[in-house]
Scaffold this active site. Structure first.
Site, mmCIF file in Angstrom:
data_model
loop_
_atom_site.group_PDB
_atom_site.id
_atom_site.type_symbol
_atom_site.label_atom_id
_atom_site.label_comp_id
_atom_site.label_asym_id
_atom_site.label_seq_id
_atom_site.Cartn_x
_atom_site.Cartn_y
_atom_site.Cartn_z
ATOM 1 N N HIS A 28 14.012 10.154 6.878
ATOM 2 C CA HIS A 28 15.086 10.979 6.305
ATOM 3 C C HIS A 28 14.996 11.108 4.789
ATOM 4 C CE1 HIS A 28 18.357 7.656 5.431
ATOM 5 N NE2 HIS A 28 17.162 7.290 5.023
ATOM 6 N N GLY A 77 0.827 -1.190 0.000
ATOM 7 C CA GLY A 77 0.000 0.000 0.000
ATOM 8 C C GLY A 77 0.867 1.248 0.000
ATOM 9 N N ASP A 78 0.238 2.380 0.304
ATOM 10 C CA ASP A 78 0.892 3.685 0.275
ATOM 11 C C ASP A 78 0.857 4.274 1.672
ATOM 12 O OD1 ASP A 78 1.675 6.311 -0.047
ATOM 13 O OD2 ASP A 78 0.313 6.751 -1.695
#
Length: 358
Positions: free
Chosen positions: A258, A238-239
């Protein structure tokens, strides 16, 4: 020798050392490309465990022996291989790290660092510093992750390289953090499964969920199967800017924040907060820069920080910056445990309330 002469001699020596250091830096890119050619040719595997005949190697690659010998000369200078009394060549300890498939192999990292996605990005360094725009996006017209999604072979190399970079830190996390109170752990952006693999092996009471994009998680199922952990680890794609699987006791973010700007990093933390219960914990595993006052610079991780800016539009951060990001997402940092591995630390955060509205 007078005191003045001694001072002049010492000064000349220091100057010569400084000049040599600059020359070493300037040949660094040449060495990168030499190592890149070795890995793309799979030359380390062709040499193998023993001694290889130079003529046979040249014939294998269909390269005239004179030209091939000149290439080998560079490898001898770099210490990748050594010449035996018979005239043949053998890998050194350094050269053996370029063989693919070895537990501590740096093969994929060398391929990645010598590839045009890195080299063209750093060619635009000055523009990036002046404008703040990631050089990668200027060179390729899209973000690195969107680019990798269209390049499955390169994406595989990228995932393996990130796994190689994570291996030592992953073992340190598994060793030094107490996972006893938890039953389920979700690794957000878990890549090829290096971190979750290390944690599950040391904690047989845990079940895991590896969550990443389809291309990011492409090798994770095989990593878990090879380690005998497939039944204890689900792979979900998924996102993480949209949603993260809920219900876990512990969430992990290893070298994720980061990669992103403050706004995007906060968005990821918000999705984590939304997935967490009141009793859940979040571990952010990142380099933590030393605290400084005023306009202190990131000297202890300057090159890593520059890489984040050039390729990802991201940055390395200090503890106070992680605390600020977490606070915006409804989280509070309760502890920071140094891992003594390249400046990495485990930042533990707990829910404190809803995320700030933006």
């Amino acid at each position: 020798m007078t005191g003045e002469d001694a001072a002049m001699t010492a000064g000349t020596g220091a100057r010569d050392e400084a000049r040599q250091k600059v020359r070493d830096w300037l040949t660094g890119s040449t060495a990168t490309h030499v190592l890149g050619a070795v890995t793309r040719m799979n030359l380390a595997d062709a040499i193998g465990d023993g001694e290889a005949d130079v003529d046979d190697l040249a014939k294998k690659y269909d390269i005239p022996v004179d030209r091939f010998s000149r290439f080998l000369g560079a490898l001898l200078e770099l210490g990748v291989c050594e010449q035996r009394a018979s005239g043949g060549v053998a890998l050194t300890e350094l050269g053996s790290l370029l063989r693919p498939g070895q537990p501590d192999s740096l093969h994929d990292l060398v391929v990645l660092m010598s590839d045009e996605i890195t080299q063209r990005s750093f060619a635009g360094l000055e523009t990036c510093v002046r404008t703040g725009r990631a050089s990668f996006e200027e060179a390729f017209g899209t973000s690195i992750f969107a680019y990798l999604a269209q390049k499955p072979e390169l994406s595989t190399v990228y995932n393996a390289a990130m796994g190689a970079l994570s291996a030592e830190v992953a073992e340190a996390v598994a060793e030094h953090y107490d996972f006893g109170p938890f039953a389920t752990v979700t690794d957000v952006g878990g890549g090829n499964g290096t971190l979750l693999n290390a944690i599950l092996r040391r904690n047989p009471h845990l079940d895991g969920i590896l969550f990443d994009s389809a291309e990011g998680a492409a090798q994770s199922a095989e990593t878990m199967r090879a380690a005998g952990l497939a039944e204890r680890c689900a792979v979900v794609t998924g996102d993480f800017f949209r949603s993260i699987p809920d219900g876990a006791d512990l969430y992990l973010l290893k070298s994720i924040l980061h990669d992103w700007t403050d706004e995007r990093a906060t968005a990821i933390l918000r999705r984590c907060r939304e997935a967490m219960s009141a009793r859940s914990r979040l571990l952010v595993i990142e380099k933590v820069l030393p605290d400084t006052t005023g306009r202190g610079v990131a000297r202890d991780a300057g090159l890593a920080d520059l890489t984040m800016m050039v390729i990802y539009s991201g940055r390395e951060r200090r503890r106070a910056e992680f605390e600020w990001l977490c606070a915006r997402a409804g989280l509070s940092v309760t502890n920071v445990v140094p891992l003594h591995r390249d400046g990495f630390a485990v930042i533990e955060a707990v829910p404190t309330g809803p995320a700030e509205a933006v």
